[in-house]
Scaffold this motif. Structure first.
Motif, short mmCIF file in Angstrom:
data_model
loop_
_atom_site.label_atom_id
_atom_site.label_comp_id
_atom_site.label_asym_id
_atom_site.label_seq_id
_atom_site.Cartn_x
_atom_site.Cartn_y
_atom_site.Cartn_z
N PRO A 1 0.67 -1.64 -0.26
CA PRO A 1 -0.23 -0.10 0.00
C PRO A 1 0.76 1.25 -0.51
N ARG A 2 0.35 2.04 -0.74
CA ARG A 2 0.54 3.67 -0.83
C ARG A 2 0.78 4.28 0.71
N LEU A 3 2.13 4.84 1.57
CA LEU A 3 1.60 5.15 3.33
C LEU A 3 2.43 6.32 2.99
N GLU A 4 1.48 7.17 3.83
CA GLU A 4 2.00 8.50 4.00
C GLU A 4 2.63 8.61 5.54
N TRP A 5 3.94 8.71 5.72
CA TRP A 5 4.36 8.59 7.14
C TRP A 5 4.00 10.15 8.27
N PRO A 6 3.66 10.79 9.28
CA PRO A 6 3.33 11.81 9.70
C PRO A 6 4.84 12.52 9.57
N GLU A 7 4.85 14.00 9.35
CA GLU A 7 5.77 14.57 9.44
C GLU A 7 7.40 14.65 10.35
N PHE A 8 6.70 14.09 12.14
CA PHE A 8 7.91 13.77 12.66
C PHE A 8 8.49 12.89 12.34
N PHE A 9 8.26 12.00 11.37
CA PHE A 9 9.43 10.65 10.89
C PHE A 9 10.21 10.69 9.80
N ILE A 10 8.67 11.83 8.55
CA ILE A 10 9.81 11.93 7.74
C ILE A 10 10.99 13.09 8.69
N THR A 11 10.99 13.82 9.02
CA THR A 11 11.71 15.44 10.06
C THR A 11 12.87 14.58 10.60
N HIS A 12 12.27 13.57 11.21
CA HIS A 12 13.46 12.73 12.52
C HIS A 12 14.39 11.39 11.58
N PHE A 13 13.11 10.81 10.96
CA PHE A 13 13.96 9.29 9.94
C PHE A 13 14.72 10.24 8.51
N SER A 14 14.77 11.21 8.03
CA SER A 14 15.32 11.36 7.12
C SER A 14 16.87 10.92 7.14
N PRO A 15 17.56 10.61 5.67
CA PRO A 15 18.60 9.84 5.82
C PRO A 15 19.11 11.24 6.29
N GLY A 16 20.60 10.88 6.71
CA GLY A 16 21.54 12.09 7.46
C GLY A 16 20.95 12.56 8.68
N LYS A 17 19.72 12.43 9.39
CA LYS A 17 19.56 12.63 10.42
C LYS A 17 20.34 12.55 11.21
N LEU A 18 20.84 10.82 11.46
CA LEU A 18 21.52 10.48 12.77
C LEU A 18 22.93 11.68 12.80
N ARG A 19 23.67 11.48 11.24
CA ARG A 19 25.11 12.53 11.47
C ARG A 19 24.45 13.39 12.27
N GLU A 20 23.10 14.43 12.40
CA GLU A 20 23.48 15.78 12.53
C GLU A 20 22.53 15.20 13.96
N ILE A 21 22.07 14.71 14.24
CA ILE A 21 22.31 14.87 16.03
C ILE A 21 23.74 14.48 16.46
N ALA A 22 24.11 13.30 16.11
CA ALA A 22 25.84 13.06 16.27
C ALA A 22 26.30 13.62 16.41
N SER A 23 25.72 14.62 15.56
CA SER A 23 27.25 16.14 15.91
C SER A 23 27.02 16.37 16.48
N ASP A 24 25.81 16.74 16.92
CA ASP A 24 25.41 18.37 18.03
C ASP A 24 25.37 17.62 19.33
N LEU A 25 25.19 15.97 19.41
CA LEU A 25 26.21 15.23 20.98
C LEU A 25 27.31 15.40 21.16
N THR A 26 28.38 15.38 19.66
CA THR A 26 29.46 15.16 19.82
C THR A 26 30.71 15.91 19.31
N GLY A 27 30.04 17.01 19.23
CA GLY A 27 30.59 18.92 19.11
C GLY A 27 31.43 18.59 17.49
N GLY A 28 30.57 17.56 16.88
CA GLY A 28 31.02 17.47 15.51
C GLY A 28 32.16 16.06 15.53
N TRP A 29 32.57 15.64 16.00
CA TRP A 29 33.40 14.26 15.40
C TRP A 29 32.88 13.83 14.12
N LYS A 30 34.25 13.41 13.91
CA LYS A 30 34.03 12.76 12.69
C LYS A 30 34.88 11.78 12.62
#
Length: 170
Positions: free
Chosen positions: A141-170
């Motif tokens: 089925p064609r499913l549409e996710w709520p905006e929360f999921f689109i915002t928080h589970f988009s590709p690259g979001k984990l890097r943003e969150i980790a960057s905020d937590l680690t001060g930008g470690w690479k």
């Protein structure tokens, strides 16, 4: 031709192992309900059979289902919303599998039993999860996710969150 044959065998292994895994998760609560009032040799036989069933059939089927499914994800690149919902349902099925296995550890202690209401509840929940997975896979089925999921589970979001937590470690 070789990759097509590999996909066919992987799908065959995936569908077959899911069928065994699902059937096992439905059967185990029925075995648990037979524990009531058993003692001595009949209790030990039921315990041995239940553990063997879980360890030698249901758990390997789960392992093959998840492993072959992971290989199919990599080979086919299925990344749609229905598929994400299916993976969520599979995670619930995995939780049922884990809790069903933990039940074996406690159920066969002295004076334990598995009430009928629990058997009905676990089987009903398991069947609902299996039917949900089948509906998602077969219906796609064609499913549409709520905006929360689109915002928080988009590709690259984990890097943003980790960057905020680690001060930008690479």
């Amino acid at each position: 031709m070789g990759s097509d044959l590999l996909l066919i065998w992987l799908k065959f292994a995936h569908v077959g192992s899911i069928a065994l895994w699902s059937a096992g998760l439905i059967c185990l609560p029925v075995l648990y309900a037979q524990r009531k009032a058993l003692v001595d040799e009949p209790l030990h036989r039921l315990h041995n059979f239940t553990r063997l069933f879980y360890i030698a059939l249901v758990s390997p089927a789960a392992f093959v289902a998840i492993g072959s499914g992971t290989a199919l994800i990599i080979l086919q690149g299925t990344y749609e919303n229905w598929f994400s919902a299916k993976l969520f349902a599979v995670s619930i099925m995995t939780g049922i599998h884990i809790f069903t296995g933990l039940t074996i550890l406690k159920l066969f202690e002295p004076h334990k039993s598995y009430p009928l209401w629990r058997m009905v509840l676990v089987i009903t929940l398991t069947v609902i999860v299996i039917l949900t997975i089948l509906t998602l896979v077969l219906g796609k089925p064609r499913l549409e996710w709520p905006e929360f999921f689109i915002t928080h589970f988009s590709p690259g979001k984990l890097r943003e969150i980790a960057s905020d937590l680690t001060g930008g470690w690479k």
